[in-house]
Design a protein around this motif. Structure first.
Motif, mmCIF file in Angstrom:
data_model
loop_
_atom_site.group_PDB
_atom_site.id
_atom_site.type_symbol
_atom_site.label_atom_id
_atom_site.label_comp_id
_atom_site.label_asym_id
_atom_site.label_seq_id
_atom_site.Cartn_x
_atom_site.Cartn_y
_atom_site.Cartn_z
ATOM 1 N N GLY A 245 0.744 -1.283 -0.025
ATOM 2 C CA GLY A 245 0.111 0.078 -0.090
ATOM 3 C C GLY A 245 0.799 1.249 0.116
ATOM 4 N N GLY A 246 2.139 1.081 -0.175
ATOM 5 C CA GLY A 246 3.012 2.272 -0.112
ATOM 6 C C GLY A 246 3.025 2.816 -1.561
ATOM 7 N N ARG A 247 3.449 4.049 -1.767
ATOM 8 C CA ARG A 247 3.500 4.840 -2.956
ATOM 9 C C ARG A 247 5.138 4.871 -3.071
ATOM 10 N NH1 ARG A 247 0.475 10.574 -1.959
ATOM 11 N NH2 ARG A 247 1.669 10.403 -0.156
ATOM 12 N N ILE A 248 5.450 4.695 -4.464
ATOM 13 C CA ILE A 248 6.694 4.711 -5.079
ATOM 14 C C ILE A 248 6.894 6.178 -5.576
ATOM 15 C CG2 ILE A 248 8.623 4.100 -6.588
ATOM 16 C CD1 ILE A 248 7.272 1.208 -6.299
ATOM 17 N N ILE A 249 7.845 7.257 -4.862
ATOM 18 C CA ILE A 249 8.072 8.377 -5.249
ATOM 19 C C ILE A 249 9.455 8.467 -5.759
ATOM 20 C CG2 ILE A 249 7.941 10.909 -4.334
ATOM 21 C CD1 ILE A 249 5.314 9.568 -4.200
ATOM 22 N N ALA A 250 9.598 8.735 -7.020
ATOM 23 C CA ALA A 250 10.948 9.161 -7.623
ATOM 24 C C ALA A 250 11.240 10.451 -7.081
ATOM 25 C CB ALA A 250 10.940 8.869 -9.217
ATOM 26 N N VAL A 251 12.628 10.436 -6.746
ATOM 27 C CA VAL A 251 13.305 11.727 -6.250
ATOM 28 C C VAL A 251 14.337 11.949 -7.666
ATOM 29 C CG1 VAL A 251 14.844 12.916 -4.592
ATOM 30 C CG2 VAL A 251 13.249 11.098 -3.883
ATOM 31 N N GLY A 252 13.541 12.563 -8.452
ATOM 32 C CA GLY A 252 14.345 13.027 -9.678
ATOM 33 C C GLY A 252 13.892 12.370 -10.710
ATOM 34 N N THR A 253 13.673 13.197 -12.084
ATOM 35 C CA THR A 253 13.514 12.507 -13.204
ATOM 36 C C THR A 253 14.189 11.442 -13.899
ATOM 37 O OG1 THR A 253 14.696 14.008 -14.653
ATOM 38 C CG2 THR A 253 12.272 14.698 -14.228
ATOM 39 N N THR A 254 15.763 11.373 -13.215
ATOM 40 C CA THR A 254 16.488 10.219 -13.553
ATOM 41 C C THR A 254 15.957 8.777 -13.022
ATOM 42 O OG1 THR A 254 17.897 10.700 -11.656
ATOM 43 C CG2 THR A 254 18.435 11.783 -13.644
ATOM 44 N N MET A 293 9.399 13.782 -7.010
ATOM 45 C CA MET A 293 10.000 15.124 -6.480
ATOM 46 C C MET A 293 10.929 15.527 -7.583
ATOM 47 S SD MET A 293 11.976 15.991 -2.898
ATOM 48 C CE MET A 293 12.798 17.454 -2.710
ATOM 49 N N THR A 294 10.898 16.899 -8.174
ATOM 50 C CA THR A 294 11.810 17.314 -9.333
ATOM 51 C C THR A 294 11.926 18.890 -9.009
ATOM 52 O OG1 THR A 294 12.123 17.367 -11.381
ATOM 53 C CG2 THR A 294 9.937 17.275 -10.861
#
Length: 341
Positions: A245-254, A293-294
């Protein structure tokens, strides 16, 4: 889509020439659906949920900017992507004065042969001698700050630390994954206390990230390729976190681009090692991530196209207009945004 749809007017004074100090004091624009709110980066523990997981890029920027001579001609090289132990693909300044087979002297006993010219105008440089190429680059190179900063001030000793994230371990990038520049030990501790986990992957950001889009239609743009790796154990933990149930939050477009490259249509993230040239524009169906996050990106850039694909072009144009009016700082050393579709 037409590239000019992704244009916007940015006053030059919005471009940040130095990062915020401390790093997590930078401003953070939260875009949750079509709702916009103003925060600072240190607010992240309150903005994310206890099962969320942040994914960072642990690439380390190398001094990939080289200046040298070919005869009486000044030649500049920005390393882009490693080919093998002694060869790098590089974008060349004053390329009209360089031919295949010629030697460029970068000083400090560092020289390279222009071994081949590629279809995109870049060259393959073969570094001469017996010393490891990493040592040659460290000796003769300088930090490759983005053109919109380097054109306004000289690179200095502060940049060696400022343009490196706290996660930097794997040498090979020629540009920093700048969203992660905002993180500190204190912020990571606060996130962990709030139940927000973190993982790392590796994507060696290439110089192609700075190249402008020169076509009128997005379908005609050829994306540069970059090398990345996601370990099997990392993929397993990310899949488990999402299942719980967690969300995957990418830190940066890379991080986002590599995660999407490694994920099948079933939404399962798989181990990955190799090149990716994924180009994300509106209409793309995201499979791996639940948020991003970007930092704020250039007009008509592939990265502004990416965030428009995630949130909608109209929403992002409104968010950027809000940021400009509110005095947010743009680009690599600037403020950040949290995008939750």
């Amino acid at each position: 889509m037409r590239v000019d749809l992704f244009d916007f007017a940015l006053p030059p004074e919005c471009i940040a020439l130095r990062p915020a100090a401390p790093r997590d004091s930078a401003r953070l624009l939260k875009v949750d659906g079509d709702r916009i709110s103003d925060h600072i980066v240190s607010d992240l523990p309150q903005l994310l949920g206890p099962k969320d997981i942040l994914v960072f890029n642990d690439t380390k920027v190398i001094p990939a900017q080289l200046s040298g001579k070919r005869g009486d001609a000044n030649i500049g090289a920005t390393l882009h992507k490693r080919v093998d132990l002694r060869r790098w693909q590089a974008f060349i300044r004053n390329a009209k004065r360089l031919r295949v087979g010629e030697i460029v002297d970068f000083g400090m006993d560092v020289s390279a042969e222009a071994e081949a010219k590629l279809a995109d105008g870049s060259f393959v440089l073969h570094f001469l001698g017996e010393e490891p190429v990493e040592l040659l680059i460290e000796r003769a190179g300088t930090m490759p700050l983005p053109p919109y900063i380097a054109s306004k001030r000289a690179i200095d000793e502060r940049d060696a630390a400022d343009y490196q994230t706290m996660f930097a371990r794997e040498k090979g990038a020629v540009a920093a994954p700048t969203a992660a520049l905002h993180f500190t030990d204190d912020l990571l501790a606060a996130l962990a206390a709030a139940g927000v986990d973190s993982e790392t992957l590796t994507l060696h950001v290439g110089a192609g990230t700075f190249l402008p889009v020169k076509v009128d239609e997005t379908d005609d743009h050829r994306m540069h390729s970059e090398w990345g790796r996601i370990e099997a154990e990392t993929a397993d933990r990310l899949n488990a976190a999402r299942k719980a149930g967690g969300r995957i939050i990418a830190v940066g477009t890379t991080s986002l681009r590599l995660l999407e490259s490694a994920t099948g249509e079933d939404g399962i993230i798989r181990p990955f090692e190799g090149d990716t040239d994924i180009f994300i524009t509106p209409g793309y169906k995201f499979r791996a991530i639940d948020g991003l996050m970007t930092n704020f990106h250039l007009p008509k850039s592939t990265l502004f196209m990416l965030v428009s694909a995630l949130m909608g072009l109209e929403t992002m144009q409104a968010a950027y207009a809000h940021a400009i009016a509110g005095g947010y700082r743009f680009y690599s050393y600037g403020d950040s945004s949290l995008l939750l579709p």
